[in-house]
Design a protein around this motif. Structure first.
Motif, PDB file in Angstrom:
ATOM      1  N   ALA A   1      -4.309   1.962  -8.021  1.00  0.00           N
ATOM      2  CA  ALA A   1      -4.552   3.145  -7.401  1.00  0.00           C
ATOM      3  C   ALA A   1      -3.372   4.100  -7.862  1.00  0.00           C
ATOM      4  O   ALA A   1      -4.031   5.385  -7.907  1.00  0.00           O
ATOM      5  CB  ALA A   1      -4.580   2.964  -5.844  1.00  0.00           C
ATOM      6  N   ALA A   2      -2.250   4.058  -7.748  1.00  0.00           N
ATOM      7  CA  ALA A   2      -1.355   4.941  -8.286  1.00  0.00           C
ATOM      8  C   ALA A   2      -1.390   5.374  -9.410  1.00  0.00           C
ATOM      9  O   ALA A   2      -1.512   6.689  -9.971  1.00  0.00           O
ATOM     10  CB  ALA A   2       0.110   4.523  -7.968  1.00  0.00           C
TER      11      ALA A   2
ATOM     12  N   THR B   1      -3.244  -1.828  -5.735  1.00  0.00           N
ATOM     13  CA  THR B   1      -2.208  -0.904  -5.337  1.00  0.00           C
ATOM     14  C   THR B   1      -1.449  -0.040  -6.423  1.00  0.00           C
ATOM     15  O   THR B   1      -1.496   1.145  -6.407  1.00  0.00           O
ATOM     16  CB  THR B   1      -1.128  -1.302  -4.315  1.00  0.00           C
ATOM     17  OG1 THR B   1      -0.791  -2.532  -4.572  1.00  0.00           O
ATOM     18  CG2 THR B   1      -1.946  -1.570  -3.041  1.00  0.00           C
ATOM     19  N   LYS B   2      -1.196  -1.093  -7.356  1.00  0.00           N
ATOM     20  CA  LYS B   2      -0.638  -0.517  -8.357  1.00  0.00           C
ATOM     21  C   LYS B   2      -1.611   0.407  -9.290  1.00  0.00           C
ATOM     22  O   LYS B   2      -1.304   1.514  -9.892  1.00  0.00           O
ATOM     23  CB  LYS B   2      -0.216  -1.454  -9.749  1.00  0.00           C
ATOM     24  CG  LYS B   2       1.433  -1.787  -9.295  1.00  0.00           C
ATOM     25  CD  LYS B   2       2.387  -0.894  -9.647  1.00  0.00           C
ATOM     26  CE  LYS B   2       3.844  -1.511  -9.488  1.00  0.00           C
ATOM     27  NZ  LYS B   2       4.781  -0.557  -9.772  1.00  0.00           N
TER      28      LYS B   2
ATOM     29  N   GLU C   1       0.816  -1.223   0.181  1.00  0.00           N
ATOM     30  CA  GLU C   1      -0.019   0.086  -0.047  1.00  0.00           C
ATOM     31  C   GLU C   1       0.831   1.265  -0.126  1.00  0.00           C
ATOM     32  O   GLU C   1       0.599   2.324  -0.714  1.00  0.00           O
ATOM     33  CB  GLU C   1      -1.162  -0.226   1.180  1.00  0.00           C
ATOM     34  CG  GLU C   1      -1.883   1.250   1.339  1.00  0.00           C
ATOM     35  CD  GLU C   1      -2.756   1.635   0.141  1.00  0.00           C
ATOM     36  OE1 GLU C   1      -2.852   2.744  -0.003  1.00  0.00           O
ATOM     37  OE2 GLU C   1      -2.855   0.833  -0.554  1.00  0.00           O
TER      38      GLU C   1
ATOM     39  N   ALA D   1       1.657   8.416  -5.136  1.00  0.00           N
ATOM     40  CA  ALA D   1       0.648   9.536  -5.132  1.00  0.00           C
ATOM     41  C   ALA D   1       1.364  10.699  -4.621  1.00  0.00           C
ATOM     42  O   ALA D   1       1.173  11.737  -5.224  1.00  0.00           O
ATOM     43  CB  ALA D   1      -0.580   9.026  -4.467  1.00  0.00           C
TER      44      ALA D   1
ATOM     45  N   SER E   1       4.008   0.473 -14.266  1.00  0.00           N
ATOM     46  CA  SER E   1       2.955  -0.319 -13.689  1.00  0.00           C
ATOM     47  C   SER E   1       2.907  -1.702 -13.973  1.00  0.00           C
ATOM     48  O   SER E   1       3.923  -2.507 -14.299  1.00  0.00           O
ATOM     49  CB  SER E   1       1.464   0.136 -14.085  1.00  0.00           C
ATOM     50  OG  SER E   1       0.564  -0.330 -13.346  1.00  0.00           O
TER      51      SER E   1
ATOM     52  N   HIS F   1       3.354   1.010  -3.505  1.00  0.00           N
ATOM     53  CA  HIS F   1       2.719   1.020  -4.612  1.00  0.00           C
ATOM     54  C   HIS F   1       1.932   2.263  -4.755  1.00  0.00           C
ATOM     55  O   HIS F   1       1.803   2.816  -5.887  1.00  0.00           O
ATOM     56  CB  HIS F   1       1.846  -0.260  -4.978  1.00  0.00           C
ATOM     57  CG  HIS F   1       2.756  -1.305  -5.265  1.00  0.00           C
ATOM     58  ND1 HIS F   1       2.151  -2.673  -5.785  1.00  0.00           N
ATOM     59  CD2 HIS F   1       4.094  -1.353  -5.708  1.00  0.00           C
ATOM     60  CE1 HIS F   1       3.221  -3.203  -6.169  1.00  0.00           C
ATOM     61  NE2 HIS F   1       4.397  -2.608  -6.228  1.00  0.00           N
ATOM     62  N   HIS F   2       0.968   2.596  -3.781  1.00  0.00           N
ATOM     63  CA  HIS F   2       0.198   3.578  -3.639  1.00  0.00           C
ATOM     64  C   HIS F   2       0.456   4.901  -3.112  1.00  0.00           C
ATOM     65  O   HIS F   2       0.562   5.770  -3.853  1.00  0.00           O
ATOM     66  CB  HIS F   2      -1.212   2.989  -3.255  1.00  0.00           C
ATOM     67  CG  HIS F   2      -2.158   4.130  -3.291  1.00  0.00           C
ATOM     68  ND1 HIS F   2      -3.457   3.965  -2.621  1.00  0.00           N
ATOM     69  CD2 HIS F   2      -2.539   5.195  -4.077  1.00  0.00           C
ATOM     70  CE1 HIS F   2      -4.056   4.837  -2.661  1.00  0.00           C
ATOM     71  NE2 HIS F   2      -3.680   5.537  -3.680  1.00  0.00           N
ATOM     72  N   ARG F   3       0.623   4.943  -1.862  1.00  0.00           N
ATOM     73  CA  ARG F   3       0.753   6.317  -1.045  1.00  0.00           C
ATOM     74  C   ARG F   3       1.794   7.121  -1.574  1.00  0.00           C
ATOM     75  O   ARG F   3       1.982   8.454  -1.643  1.00  0.00           O
ATOM     76  CB  ARG F   3       0.704   6.010   0.395  1.00  0.00           C
ATOM     77  CG  ARG F   3      -0.705   5.324   0.855  1.00  0.00           C
ATOM     78  CD  ARG F   3      -0.766   5.234   2.216  1.00  0.00           C
ATOM     79  NE  ARG F   3      -0.725   6.335   2.985  1.00  0.00           N
ATOM     80  CZ  ARG F   3      -0.407   6.441   4.250  1.00  0.00           C
ATOM     81  NH1 ARG F   3      -0.439   5.402   4.801  1.00  0.00           N
ATOM     82  NH2 ARG F   3      -0.162   7.610   4.891  1.00  0.00           N
TER      83      ARG F   3
END
Length: 471
Positions: free
Chosen positions: A299-300, A296-297, A256, A264, A282, A259-261
């Motif tokens: 989301a980014a 998670t990928k 999380e 971002a 990705s 890959h995402h936060r």
């Protein structure tokens, strides 16, 4: 040519301001200091013209390209030219850094500045980029902190001020549309020590780009989760590539944040700092997969594509199929499996289709997308789709071995083996891997060939082109 107009102001000397600064955007030290001034240009007293842009011809009176490249020039509001240290001093005053200009005006220091500046300017390309970034890091960070969260788009022109999430500035869109291959010169590659990241760094450098490597020693994607931490790191770069990735959670790193936060936050920082182009590495198949890796990928990816839709940066998501090459964990697993005369593979691996792509092609695609731009999502695939079992058989053939016997493993034992793999984080086999194998991982080879500008490496040449020779 990029010109960043200033807003009308009152108070400062009208014979001097607005002051137009002519700078060499291809020079790291010049670009870094101009970005520092752009971020501090809160009163709109400065204008910035990058003379390194192709097609530049708006020379101030009495100048030519050699003279502008030799020393900094500033065109005052009254038409007079300020050159060298004088131009820098006026720029500092316009950026609310008058205290620096006053120090420069001290009699002894003025003489030193007048003599030292031409020497530094004429040798600016010899200064190592790490030193440049170290020198400007503090100033850029402080400037970014002062400007964070605010936009300044006036009269259809942007001044490199960080826009809010809802901003859609026509000038930024225009700046992105007129970019050309030589606009991208300096690139930050996050995840540069990884399998794909290493190859990207090598390819970009071979193409003559100035590449700064971001890795776990300088960037913590587990902890660096706010844009304010990233703004000073990305300021001054023309482009950023994010090649950071995990296959699954480990005791030290989780999907999380990694890959995402963190991505971002990185993407938002790029938008605030005026980074021209961002490429997110990705994976193909994440659009519909329910796995944590995919969600998670995805989301980014969505964050970057939203920033692109808002006109805040030129974001591109590159989604490769299985990437093959020396140094890749999955490629090493496939090569080890190719040594076995009998293959016991999950039934999904026997049935599902994959379209492996050689790691040199992924890196080449990044280079082409940085230079030329592209659609918001690019699927990186090889020329031919085949089952994973057939892929391993092809690797075996290239090793000069006879076809192996393939035994499909029923679904239940496949799940049990994957659950055992969940407890050994140092290897790629896991429940996440099994779930990804249960869906086809293919794409449009012709479209990817157009991005590359040449045919992709065929699977029949993988060992030669991406393993034995590591080309």
């Amino acid at each position: 040519m990029r010109v960043f107009p200033a807003a009308p102001t009152t108070g400062p000397d009208p014979s001097i301001y607005p002051l137009t600064l002519y700078f060499d955007g291809a020079c790291p030290i010049c670009s870094g200091e101009m970005h520092n001034l752009m971020l501090r240009n809160t009163a709109g007293l400065l204008r910035f013209v990058d003379i390194s842009e192709p097609g530049f011809s708006a020379f101030p009176p009495g100048t030519d390209m050699p003279s502008l490249m030799d020393l900094m020039h500033g065109l005052r509001a009254d038409g007079q030219l300020a050159i060298g240290a004088e131009a820098i001093g006026l720029a500092y005053r316009g950026a609310q850094l008058g205290w620096i200009a006053r120090i420069m005006d001290l009699p002894v220091l003025r003489t030193v500045c007048d003599r030292a500046y031409p020497v530094v300017a004429r040798n600016r390309y010899r200064i190592p980029r790490p030193i440049v970034r170290m020198v400007f890091e503090t100033g850029l960070r402080r400037a970014a902190e002062r400007r964070a969260g605010r936009a300044a788009c006036r009269d259809d022109a942007c001044e490199y001020h960080p826009p809010p999430a809802s901003a859609s500035c026509a000038a930024r869109r225009h700046r992105r549309r007129v970019m050309n291959p030589t606009s991208i010169r300096s690139v930050l590659v996050c995840g540069a020590s990884g399998f794909v990241g290493r190859r990207i760094v090598r390819t970009l450098r071979e193409a003559g780009l100035a590449v700064t490597e971001g890795n776990s020693r300088t960037q913590d994607f587990q902890q660096d989760l706010t844009p304010d931490l990233w703004v000073p790191r990305v300021t001054g770069f023309d482009a950023v590539v994010n090649a950071v990735g995990l296959l699954r959670d480990t005791p030290r790193r989780q999907l999380e944040p990694v890959h995402h936060r963190a991505p971002a936050a990185l993407f938002e920082a790029c938008a605030r700092a005026g980074v021209m182009r961002v490429i997110q590495i990705s994976a193909n198949g994440v659009a519909h997969s329910p796995t944590r890796y995919a969600t998670t990928k995805r989301a980014a990816d969505e964050v970057l594509l939203r920033l692109r839709a808002e006109g805040r940066l030129d974001g591109i998501v590159l989604r490769p199929s299985i990437v093959y090459g020396r140094g890749g964990a999955s490629a090493a697993l496939f090569m080890n499996l190719a040594r076995l005369p009998v293959l016991v593979l999950p039934r999904a691996a026997v049935q599902a289709q994959v379209q492996p792509v050689a790691v040199p092609d992924v890196a080449q695609a990044v280079l082409r997308l940085l230079q030329d731009g592209g659609p918001e999502i690019v699927t990186a695939v090889g020329p031919r789709a085949l089952s994973l079992a057939a892929f391993i058989g092809e690797l075996r053939r290239q090793r000069g071995q006879q076809p192996a016997r393939v035994i499909p493993l029923p679904d239940a034992p496949s799940r049990w083996s994957a659950r055992l793999g969940d407890h050994v984080s140092s290897q790629p086999w896991s429940s996440e891997s099994l779930a990804l194998l249960e869906q086809d991982n293919i794409g449009d080879a012709v479209a990817f060939e157009r991005v590359l500008g040449r045919p992709a490496v065929p699977v029949e040449r993988f060992v030669e082109a991406a393993w034995a020779s590591d080309l």
